[in-house]
Write a protein that holds these residues in place. Structure first.
Motif, PDB file in Angstrom:
ATOM      1  N   THR A   1     -22.311  13.212 -20.813  1.00 11.29           N
ATOM      2  CA  THR A   1     -21.691  13.287 -19.489  1.00 11.29           C
ATOM      3  C   THR A   1     -22.741  13.466 -18.397  1.00 11.29           C
ATOM      4  O   THR A   1     -23.849  13.945 -18.643  1.00 11.29           O
ATOM      5  N   GLN A   2     -22.334  13.099 -17.192  1.00 13.89           N
ATOM      6  CA  GLN A   2     -23.250  13.194 -16.058  1.00 13.89           C
ATOM      7  C   GLN A   2     -23.629  14.650 -15.806  1.00 13.89           C
ATOM      8  O   GLN A   2     -24.782  14.985 -15.606  1.00 13.89           O
ATOM      9  N   GLN A   3     -22.592  15.505 -15.871  1.00 15.27           N
ATOM     10  CA  GLN A   3     -22.833  16.935 -15.694  1.00 15.27           C
ATOM     11  C   GLN A   3     -23.109  17.522 -17.083  1.00 15.27           C
ATOM     12  O   GLN A   3     -22.418  17.174 -18.036  1.00 15.27           O
TER      13      GLN A   3
ATOM     14  N   GLY B   1     -24.912   2.224  -6.449  1.00 18.60           N
ATOM     15  CA  GLY B   1     -24.941   3.378  -5.560  1.00 18.60           C
ATOM     16  C   GLY B   1     -23.981   4.458  -5.997  1.00 18.60           C
ATOM     17  O   GLY B   1     -23.196   4.268  -6.929  1.00 18.60           O
ATOM     18  N   ASN B   2     -24.039   5.607  -5.335  1.00 16.11           N
ATOM     19  CA  ASN B   2     -23.098   6.678  -5.640  1.00 16.11           C
ATOM     20  C   ASN B   2     -21.676   6.210  -5.356  1.00 16.11           C
ATOM     21  O   ASN B   2     -21.420   5.597  -4.326  1.00 16.11           O
ATOM     22  N   GLY B   3     -20.783   6.455  -6.249  1.00 13.22           N
ATOM     23  CA  GLY B   3     -19.385   6.073  -6.043  1.00 13.22           C
ATOM     24  C   GLY B   3     -19.108   4.614  -6.343  1.00 13.22           C
ATOM     25  O   GLY B   3     -18.026   4.118  -6.051  1.00 13.22           O
TER      26      GLY B   3
ATOM     27  N   THR C   1     -19.593   6.025 -13.552  1.00 15.08           N
ATOM     28  CA  THR C   1     -18.992   7.047 -14.414  1.00 15.08           C
ATOM     29  C   THR C   1     -17.592   6.634 -14.853  1.00 15.08           C
ATOM     30  O   THR C   1     -17.228   6.776 -16.035  1.00 15.08           O
ATOM     31  N   THR C   2     -16.812   6.109 -13.917  1.00  9.46           N
ATOM     32  CA  THR C   2     -15.451   5.681 -14.252  1.00  9.46           C
ATOM     33  C   THR C   2     -15.472   4.613 -15.344  1.00  9.46           C
ATOM     34  O   THR C   2     -14.687   4.664 -16.294  1.00  9.46           O
ATOM     35  N   THR C   3     -16.394   3.656 -15.231  1.00  9.50           N
ATOM     36  CA  THR C   3     -16.498   2.607 -16.244  1.00  9.50           C
ATOM     37  C   THR C   3     -16.826   3.203 -17.605  1.00  9.50           C
ATOM     38  O   THR C   3     -16.188   2.884 -18.620  1.00  9.50           O
TER      39      THR C   3
ATOM     40  N   LYS D   1      -4.048   5.049  -5.633  1.00  5.51           N
ATOM     41  CA  LYS D   1      -3.916   3.759  -4.944  1.00  5.51           C
ATOM     42  C   LYS D   1      -5.257   3.179  -4.468  1.00  5.51           C
ATOM     43  O   LYS D   1      -5.313   2.093  -3.893  1.00  5.51           O
ATOM     44  N   ARG D   2      -6.354   3.903  -4.657  1.00  2.00           N
ATOM     45  CA  ARG D   2      -7.633   3.376  -4.209  1.00  2.00           C
ATOM     46  C   ARG D   2      -8.335   2.715  -5.393  1.00  2.00           C
ATOM     47  O   ARG D   2      -8.573   3.362  -6.413  1.00  2.00           O
ATOM     48  N   LYS D   3      -8.637   1.426  -5.230  1.00  2.00           N
ATOM     49  CA  LYS D   3      -9.284   0.705  -6.319  1.00  2.00           C
ATOM     50  C   LYS D   3     -10.718   1.196  -6.469  1.00  2.00           C
ATOM     51  O   LYS D   3     -11.506   1.160  -5.531  1.00  2.00           O
ATOM     52  N   VAL D   4     -11.039   1.659  -7.662  1.00  4.57           N
ATOM     53  CA  VAL D   4     -12.393   2.154  -7.918  1.00  4.57           C
ATOM     54  C   VAL D   4     -13.145   1.163  -8.804  1.00  4.57           C
ATOM     55  O   VAL D   4     -14.320   0.898  -8.601  1.00  4.57           O
ATOM     56  N   ILE D   5     -12.441   0.594  -9.768  1.00  3.34           N
ATOM     57  CA  ILE D   5     -12.995  -0.488 -10.575  1.00  3.34           C
ATOM     58  C   ILE D   5     -12.108  -1.705 -10.322  1.00  3.34           C
ATOM     59  O   ILE D   5     -10.889  -1.637 -10.456  1.00  3.34           O
TER      60      ILE D   5
END
Ligand SMILES: Nc1ncnc2c1ncn2[C@@H]1O[C@H](COP(=O)(O)OP(=O)(O)O)[C@@H](O)[C@H]1O
Ligand SMILES: [Mg+2]
Lengths: 376, 307
Positions: free
Chosen positions: B86-88, B41-43, B47-49, B19-23
């Motif tokens: 990937t980031q990691q 910024g971080n978060g 990455t999600t995009t 339920k939390r909008k990230v994009i």
């Protein structure tokens, strides 16, 4: 656009093989630990222990005493150790050095010769009833006949009058109550549970935890290829362990193989499928290897306790048996015991075969349903 | 797909986690052959995009195309032509560099595996380290190995997620030299980063905050669009001055860079007043053009004011 590809599956398997080879310790452990377990369960954890240390305090060295001692030794339950006095023997019993103290009174042979039926006192360490249970029972069967032969003719009893009926207890399939016979089939099922349920769920979750799963999902490899690539090596490992333990059990413990080995291996294949479906389900839920390990343990404990491996199935309360009947290991255990010890065929194992098939289908459906192709 | 059509063309992307909008309605266009910096910024949702662009996450809303293929229906086809780093670090530390690359090549079912691997090892300067266990490589070499794996199947689009995080300056520069080389060959690159020097090497930067696109353009355009005013001072006592200036109204950032003190803000008059209030005649002040990092700190502050 891309269906299942055996070439990509082969690539996954190759990678798993390389990783296994790079970590020979794990392979060695998975092959050696079951053997150690077999020896532990087969030899050490003996529910019918023999050669229990027994102190002998004798004030009357006679032919009767020698006969009695050799009869005791012949039951194989007692290892006789002479002690000089009742006090030292008591002390040994208290320390746990011996489990029994046998005292032969000073006038034993005189009383026997006079036909006075003297009593011999056998003290037992009752703090471990399981350990001394069988030995005590053996003692009961001993007393009547043993001295008959040595007695003067006038005292020899005629054959005792036959009781109206007699219960003959005869343990079939394992007349000597050799623990290994009972343990080995169960151990095979337990070992297979470890390598197929625990190891696969952890192995798949490891890819998620280290982030390599994201990389795999971003490449053309299909999730089914990834899952099979992780599963197949452990199926192979499981079968290798089975063959090893079985061979060892036959050679070292003389466990019979009365039924068809092929039938056993095929039934175990179904059992493995049950475990893999469960392991796959766990790995889709768990985010870390630790969680996967805990879930597998959660399934593993009832497998040990309620399947009839540790405790006889018949002795469990109804609800515990109900849980046990659902567990695939309960059925695998019965099938393995049935085929190995009783020479059962397909007809006899069928009642235990179909519950496993049903379990595999249901658990497999759940795993497929939960398996995600994306990171969502 | 014609040469002029964009490599990435997505609109109104939406993604929520629990339920939390990230994009939140992201529209993005990256031209073919571009090296595009992805900042925020971080978060902020970088990455999600990127994960949505290569089909690892399904957008809740919006859509568009990636390499002319539909984001929602043709994700597997997109993945075949995209190289995603990937980031990691996510290759197998217990395999050698060559074994990792071989594994990737087999998964892509490359026709001429040996030649492709040899070529990429050569190009990335990894030939000497091909037999080394990947887990034993230093950070910079690991990143190169990962980049090599991403370009092995000759993708048309590279999505690099903070590829140089935690890597030393020389390795970072070499890594970027490689990115530019690849772009010269016609590859489109979308690369997320927190480093300003890297942002400056991008043809265009996109700045993301709270899952929305805040500003985009060349580094110069972004700087100009911010209308930031920057002053720089040199002289004795800058360490003491910086503390007073940070608290002054209208001063958004104040920081010491070596011998110089830089302050930045939107209001020229307020900055001048702050300087005048402080000035003890020992510092020499002059207005300088704002830098990209001034602008980004300004934007980070605007998004979520620092404590
Ligand atoms: N799988 C996920 N489940 C829940 N929340 C997530 C997940 N992935 C990312 N987030 C959240 O979405 C936000 C954006 O994350 P991300 O895209 O990783 O940002 P960035 O890469 O710009 O640092 C963060 O607040 C993060 O906590
Ligand atoms: Mg990120």
């Amino acid at each position: 656009m891309t269906g299942f590809s055996f070439r990509r599956l082969a690539a996954m398997l190759r990678k798993e093989w390389l990783q296994m080879r790079r970590d020979p310790m794990t392979i060695r452990l998975t092959l050696i630990l079951p053997m150690i377990q077999l020896f532990l369960f087969g030899f050490a954890i003996n529910a019918n222990p023999r050669h229990l240390p027994t102190a002998l305090v004798s004030a009357d060295h006679s032919v009767y005493e020698r006969t009695l001692v050799s009869a005791l030794v012949n039951t194989r339950y007692f290892d006789i150790r002479p002690y000089p006095s009742a006090a030292t023997a008591d002390e040994a019993l208290r320390r746990g050095d011996v489990l029994f103290v046998l005292e032969i009174p000073p006038d034993f042979s005189r009383l026997v010769d006079r036909g006075e039926k003297p009593r011999i006192l056998m003290d037992a360490d009752g703090s471990d009833p399981v350990a001394i249970g069988s030995a005590t029972a053996a003692l009961g069967a001993l007393n009547a006949a043993v001295l008959n032969r040595d007695l003067p003719p006038n005292l020899r009893s005629a054959p005792p009058p036959a009781p109206p009926f007699q219960i003959v207890l005869h343990a079939r399939y394992n007349p000597e109550q050799i623990t290994a016979l009972n343990i080995v089939p169960g151990l095979i099922a337990i070992i297979l549970t470890i390598s197929t349920l625990v190891l696969t769920s952890v192995a798949i979750t490891r890819e998620r935890e280290t982030g390599t799963l994201e990389n795999l999902l971003a490449m053309p490899v299909r999730p089914s290829e990834v899952a099979l690539g992780k599963i197949i090596p452990y199926v192979g490992l499981g079968y290798a362990q089975t063959v090893l333990v079985l061979a060892l059990a036959v050679v070292v413990f003389g466990v019979p193989v009365r039924g068809s080995v092929l039938l056993l291996m095929l039934s175990l294949g179904l059992f493995i499928a049950c475990n893999l479906a469960m392991g796959l389900t766990f790995s889709t839920i768990a985010q870390t290897q630790m969680q996967a390990q805990q879930m597998a343990q959660f399934a593993f404990l009832p497998s040990m306790m309620l399947s009839g491996f540790l405790y006889p199935f018949a002795g469990m309360p109804g609800w515990a048996r109900a849980i046990g009947e659902v567990l695939p290991i309960t059925h695998a255990l019965r099938i393995a015991r049935g085929i190995l010890l009783k020479g059962n065929g397909l007809a006899q194992i069928w009642p235990d075969l179909w519950p496993m098939a049903a379990f595999a289908l249901v658990a497999g459906a759940i795993a497929v349903r939960l398996y995600r192709e994306t990171l969502d | 797909m014609s040469a002029s059509s964009p490599a990435i063309d997505v609109h109104d992307l939406m993604k929520s986690f629990r339920k939390r909008k990230v994009i939140d309605g992201l529209t993005l266009r990256v031209e073919t052959g571009e090296v595009c910096g992805f900042l925020g910024g971080n978060g902020s949702g970088k990455t999600t995009t990127i994960r949505m662009l290569c089909g690892l996450l399904r957008p809740d809303g919006g859509g568009g195309t990636c390499l002319g293929l539909d984001l929602l229906t043709e994700a597997p086809a997109i993945r075949r032509q995209v190289g995603y780093m990937t980031q990691q670090f996510s290759f197998y530390g217990d395999l050698t560099v060559r074994e990792n690359l071989e594994f990737v090549a087999r998964l892509y079912e490359l026709a001429d595996r040996r030649a492709a691997i040899a070529a990429v090892l050569e190009r990335m300067g990894l030939a000497d380290r091909a037999g080394q266990l990947t887990g034993e490589l230093s950070g910079g070499w690991k990143q190169r190995m990962a980049l090599a794996a991403c370009v092995l199947h000759r993708p048309k689009l590279l999505l690099l997620d903070e590829p140089t995080a935690g890597v030393d300056a020389r390795a970072r520069r070499q890594f970027w030299d490689l990115i530019h080389e690849l772009a010269t060959d016609g590859l489109t690159v979308l690369v997320s980063t927190h480093y300003m020097d890297e942002a400056e090497r991008c043809g265009r930067v996109i700045y993301l905050a709270g899952g929305r696109l805040v500003v985009q353009g060349t580094a110069g355009e972004v700087v100009a669009a911010a209308h930031l005013v920057t002053f720089e001072a040199t002289g004795p006592g800058i360490e003491r001055a910086v503390r007073a200036l940070r608290a002054a109204p209208g001063v958004e950032t104040a920081a010491v860079f070596g011998q110089a003190l830089r302050i930045a803000g939107l209001d020229r008059a307020a900055l001048a007043a702050a300087i005048a209030r402080l000035d003890d005649g020992r510092l020499t002040w002059q207005e300088v053009p704002p830098r990209l990092d001034d602008v980004f700190i300004h934007m980070l502050n605007a998004q979520e004011p620092a404590e």
